[in-house]
Design an enzyme around this catalytic site. Structure first.
Site, PDB file in Angstrom:
ATOM      1  N   CYS A   2      30.910 -56.495 -26.006  1.00 18.46           N
ATOM      2  CA  CYS A   2      30.279 -55.182 -25.881  1.00 18.46           C
ATOM      3  C   CYS A   2      29.577 -54.852 -27.179  1.00 18.46           C
ATOM      4  O   CYS A   2      29.818 -55.457 -28.218  1.00 18.46           O
ATOM      5  CB  CYS A   2      31.321 -54.105 -25.578  1.00 18.46           C
ATOM      6  SG  CYS A   2      32.202 -54.334 -24.021  1.00 18.46           S
ATOM      7  N   GLY A  31      25.910 -57.205 -23.947  1.00 28.98           N
ATOM      8  CA  GLY A  31      26.436 -56.812 -22.646  1.00 28.98           C
ATOM      9  C   GLY A  31      25.349 -56.246 -21.766  1.00 28.98           C
ATOM     10  O   GLY A  31      24.598 -55.369 -22.182  1.00 28.98           O
ATOM     11  N   ASN A 105      34.840 -52.192 -28.479  1.00 30.26           N
ATOM     12  CA  ASN A 105      34.489 -53.594 -28.280  1.00 30.26           C
ATOM     13  C   ASN A 105      35.713 -54.422 -28.635  1.00 30.26           C
ATOM     14  O   ASN A 105      36.213 -54.342 -29.754  1.00 30.26           O
ATOM     15  CB  ASN A 105      33.302 -53.978 -29.174  1.00 30.26           C
ATOM     16  CG  ASN A 105      33.024 -55.475 -29.162  1.00 30.26           C
ATOM     17  OD1 ASN A 105      33.314 -56.161 -28.196  1.00 30.26           O
ATOM     18  ND2 ASN A 105      32.469 -55.988 -30.251  1.00 30.26           N
ATOM     19  N   GLY A 106      36.207 -55.207 -27.688  1.00 36.03           N
ATOM     20  CA  GLY A 106      37.363 -56.044 -27.964  1.00 36.03           C
ATOM     21  C   GLY A 106      38.283 -56.121 -26.766  1.00 36.03           C
ATOM     22  O   GLY A 106      37.882 -55.884 -25.631  1.00 36.03           O
ATOM     23  N   TYR A 260      27.148 -67.845 -31.254  1.00 37.63           N
ATOM     24  CA  TYR A 260      26.386 -67.471 -30.061  1.00 37.63           C
ATOM     25  C   TYR A 260      26.018 -66.009 -29.954  1.00 37.63           C
ATOM     26  O   TYR A 260      24.873 -65.670 -29.703  1.00 37.63           O
ATOM     27  CB  TYR A 260      27.193 -67.878 -28.810  1.00 37.63           C
ATOM     28  CG  TYR A 260      26.544 -67.476 -27.505  1.00 37.63           C
ATOM     29  CD1 TYR A 260      25.511 -68.239 -26.949  1.00 37.63           C
ATOM     30  CD2 TYR A 260      26.940 -66.324 -26.821  1.00 37.63           C
ATOM     31  CE1 TYR A 260      24.909 -67.873 -25.750  1.00 37.63           C
ATOM     32  CE2 TYR A 260      26.343 -65.952 -25.621  1.00 37.63           C
ATOM     33  CZ  TYR A 260      25.331 -66.724 -25.097  1.00 37.63           C
ATOM     34  OH  TYR A 260      24.737 -66.358 -23.930  1.00 37.63           O
ATOM     35  N   THR A 308      19.535 -69.441 -28.489  1.00 38.83           N
ATOM     36  CA  THR A 308      20.422 -69.362 -29.645  1.00 38.83           C
ATOM     37  C   THR A 308      20.403 -70.616 -30.503  1.00 38.83           C
ATOM     38  O   THR A 308      20.561 -70.543 -31.724  1.00 38.83           O
ATOM     39  CB  THR A 308      21.872 -69.086 -29.168  1.00 38.83           C
ATOM     40  OG1 THR A 308      21.839 -68.102 -28.146  1.00 38.83           O
ATOM     41  CG2 THR A 308      22.735 -68.606 -30.303  1.00 38.83           C
ATOM     42  N   ASP A 370      22.564 -77.557 -28.173  1.00 38.61           N
ATOM     43  CA  ASP A 370      23.015 -76.279 -27.620  1.00 38.61           C
ATOM     44  C   ASP A 370      24.014 -75.654 -28.578  1.00 38.61           C
ATOM     45  O   ASP A 370      24.652 -76.358 -29.376  1.00 38.61           O
ATOM     46  CB  ASP A 370      23.650 -76.482 -26.246  1.00 38.61           C
ATOM     47  CG  ASP A 370      23.532 -75.238 -25.361  1.00 38.61           C
ATOM     48  OD1 ASP A 370      23.151 -74.174 -25.886  1.00 38.61           O
ATOM     49  OD2 ASP A 370      23.809 -75.339 -24.163  1.00 38.61           O
ATOM     50  N   ASP A 371      24.160 -74.323 -28.493  1.00 36.87           N
ATOM     51  CA  ASP A 371      25.097 -73.656 -29.405  1.00 36.87           C
ATOM     52  C   ASP A 371      26.534 -73.998 -29.065  1.00 36.87           C
ATOM     53  O   ASP A 371      27.389 -74.122 -29.943  1.00 36.87           O
ATOM     54  CB  ASP A 371      24.879 -72.134 -29.379  1.00 36.87           C
ATOM     55  CG  ASP A 371      24.875 -71.588 -27.962  1.00 36.87           C
ATOM     56  OD1 ASP A 371      25.963 -71.441 -27.387  1.00 36.87           O
ATOM     57  OD2 ASP A 371      23.779 -71.308 -27.439  1.00 36.87           O
TER      58      ASP A 371
END
Length: 540
Positions: A2, A31, A105-106, A260, A308, A370-371
């Site tokens: 988030c 998000g 966020n978390g 990322y 990314t 790729d990441d």
């Protein structure tokens, strides 16, 4: 994941909503499921607009104009716990005590016991299956214990300190007290990011809290500082107060932010995300060179998987003296597949999002960078796309080590059986995704790539690679419970049930149905989903 944001303008007659809306659009990558803004206007009145959808869709000019007041809190959400129900869009609100708005966020790992405490001891109703609402009510209950008509900064610090003793997990939070100010705090391990910045206005100083520094840069704020682990910051129009309110714990920010999630132009905990990804590319080049020589394989071209991995891929190509080409053209109007709810939707959107140019693949041994490789859905589709347009061999290099374990701190990749690396060797992973060879970054190299830019950080949360959880308290029973709640098939079932008017996240006879909530532990009072602030979204 988030994104959170709080803004206090020195001039209360100027509306904060336009800046908050712009800031949320800069955090949209964190998000895309839902977003919301709550502002505080004259006489401490709150104004709210939140809904499922993207920032640009929810907040048109009309919606923003109804958000009155010189301070506010905003949130963009991808649901890591709970459902995609409209009622779980943040910020959340409680009217008692003092009127509090909250964005988080978390993820908490002790939700069931906290829910029981809320019900049996605090007697506070929890209306959703979101642990963000649990955090808000813990904070509110601690403030309630003061019994004061008006509280001060010390009361708030004590309430947050109590909260940090009561709960375990990862959390970066922004709160707003009606007519008082805005507050930010961060868990004792500093797993999730949040920072503070200021700017000078004609009447004084404005202050900003945000998940990433890019918001401060874009809105003209300076003097960006990360909120320290276990620290709380309180901002009113009278000044700024900061205090460490938690006992010392190991500082361990989530390394996946750098791999990322975070924007490359952000700086988190003193580390440039862009520079860390450059360093990842350099380190990965050494590992790729070693493995290719061992296998006797030559590579003709390096191609990044947008977006990314571009930075790392360019540095890798330069270090190996190989051509760097953009072989995949991206449709920028399709969202990030990793944070799209539902495996089928992710798979379908890969080909809608990317197109492979035969000119760069045909007849070549291609090294795709790729990441990370999470579920393998995107990787498998992309590799097949490369082969469909004529690639001879497809070698995949991942900037991150194999992801084999659940994340319990707020990233939606929880079910171990959904991870392509779970229970597989590197060769088996290559076979599963259709690659001729897969090369992974080593964990020591990944940590060194990030830590070199801020050696004062002792360690990082690398639990998705190691299965070691810095907070402790993560049992096998908890992991099974989390996986059953978050698994793709459960989300799809909940979504289907919501459309039929039953199951979690739905309204049955005007009440929020919580029968299927995994975190539930005892009787829960039922309450109308619409209790709280008037929501101005989509109101003519």
């Amino acid at each position: 994941m988030c994104g959170i944001l709080g803004l206090l303008l020195h001039d209360p007659s100027v509306d904060a909503a336009p800046d908050i809306c712009e800031g949320l659009s800069l955090l949209q990558h964190r998000g895309q499921d839902a977003c919301g803004i709550v502002t505080c206007g004259p006489k401490g009145r709150f104004f709210q607009c939140k809904a499922n959808g993207m920032v640009r869709d929810v907040f048109d000019e009309k919606a923003v104009s109804k958000l009155i007041g010189g301070m506010g809190v905003g949130h963009v959400r991808y649901p890591t716990a709970g459902s995609s129900n409209h009622a779980e869009a943040q910020p959340f609100y409680v009217n008692s005590p003092y009127g509090i708005v909250f964005a988080h966020n978390g993820n908490l790992i002790d939700g069931p016991s906290l829910l029981q405490y809320m019900d049996a001891t605090a007697h506070r109703h929890i209306n959703t299956s979101s642990d963000s609402e649990l955090l808000l009510n813990l904070f509110a209950n601690n403030l309630q214990q003061t019994g004061k008509f008006r509280i001060n900064e010390d009361d708030i610090f004590n309430a947050i300190g109590g909260l940090m003793k009561q709960c375990t997990g990862a959390y970066a939070c922004v709160a707003m007290l009606a007519g008082f100010g805005i507050i930010a705090f961060r868990d004792p391990n500093g797993i999730r990011p949040v920072g503070v910045a200021s700017r000078r206005s004609s009447s004084g100083r404005d202050y900003l809290f945000a998940s990433e520094s890019i918001v401060a840069d874009a809105l003209g704020f300076s003097e960006w500082e990360d909120v320290k682990p276990g620290e709380a910051v309180i901002i009113t129009r009278s000044g700024v107060s900061r205090k460490r309110v938690a006992e010392h714990a190991t500082f361990a920010p989530d390394i996946f932010e750098f791999v990322y999630f975070a924007r490359p132009d952000s700086v988190l905990d003193g580390i440039s995300v862009y520079r860390s990804r450059m360093a990842m590319g350099d380190a990965l080049a050494v590992e790729v060179d070693k493995v290719l020589k061992e296998r006797g394989i030559t590579v003709d071209v390096v191609i990044p998987v947008p977006d990314t991995s571009r930075v790392a891929a360019l540095n890798l190509a330069q270090k190996l003296n190989l051509p760097y080409r953009e072989g995949f053209i991206k449709n920028r109007y399709v969202g990030r597949t990793f944070i799209m709810p539902g495996q089928q939707m992710r798979r379908k959107n890969v080909r809608r999002k990317l197109n492979a140019m035969a000119l760069e693949f045909s007849g070549k041994n291609v090294l795709l960078v790729d990441d990370s490789i999470v579920r393998g859905t995107t990787s498998k589709e992309i590799i097949q796309m490369a082969k469909d347009v004529g690639a001879k061999k497809v070698i995949v290099a991942s900037c991150a080590p194999p992801i084999r374990y659940s994340n319990v701190y707020g990233i939606d990749m929880p079910s171990r059986t959904e991870l392509v690396a779970y229970g597989r060797t590197t060769q088996e992973i290559a076979e599963a995704i259709g690659a001729d060879l897969v090369v992974f970054q080593t964990l020591p190299d990944l940590v060194a790539s990030v830590r070199q830019f801020n050696p004062s950080i002792p360690t990082f949360d690398c639990s998705v690679f190691t299965g070691e959880y810095v907070t402790g308290g993560v049992s096998e029973e908890y992991l099974h419970q989390l996986e059953s709640l978050r698994a793709d098939n459960v989300k799809n079932k909940l979504a289907a049930n919501s459309q039929e008017g039953k199951g979690e996240g739905s309204m049955v006879n005007g009440f929020h149905d919580r029968e299927t909530m995994v975190a539930s532990s005892g009787p829960i009072n039922r309450a109308d989903d619409t209790v709280g602030l008037h929501n101005t979204w989509n109101v003519s």
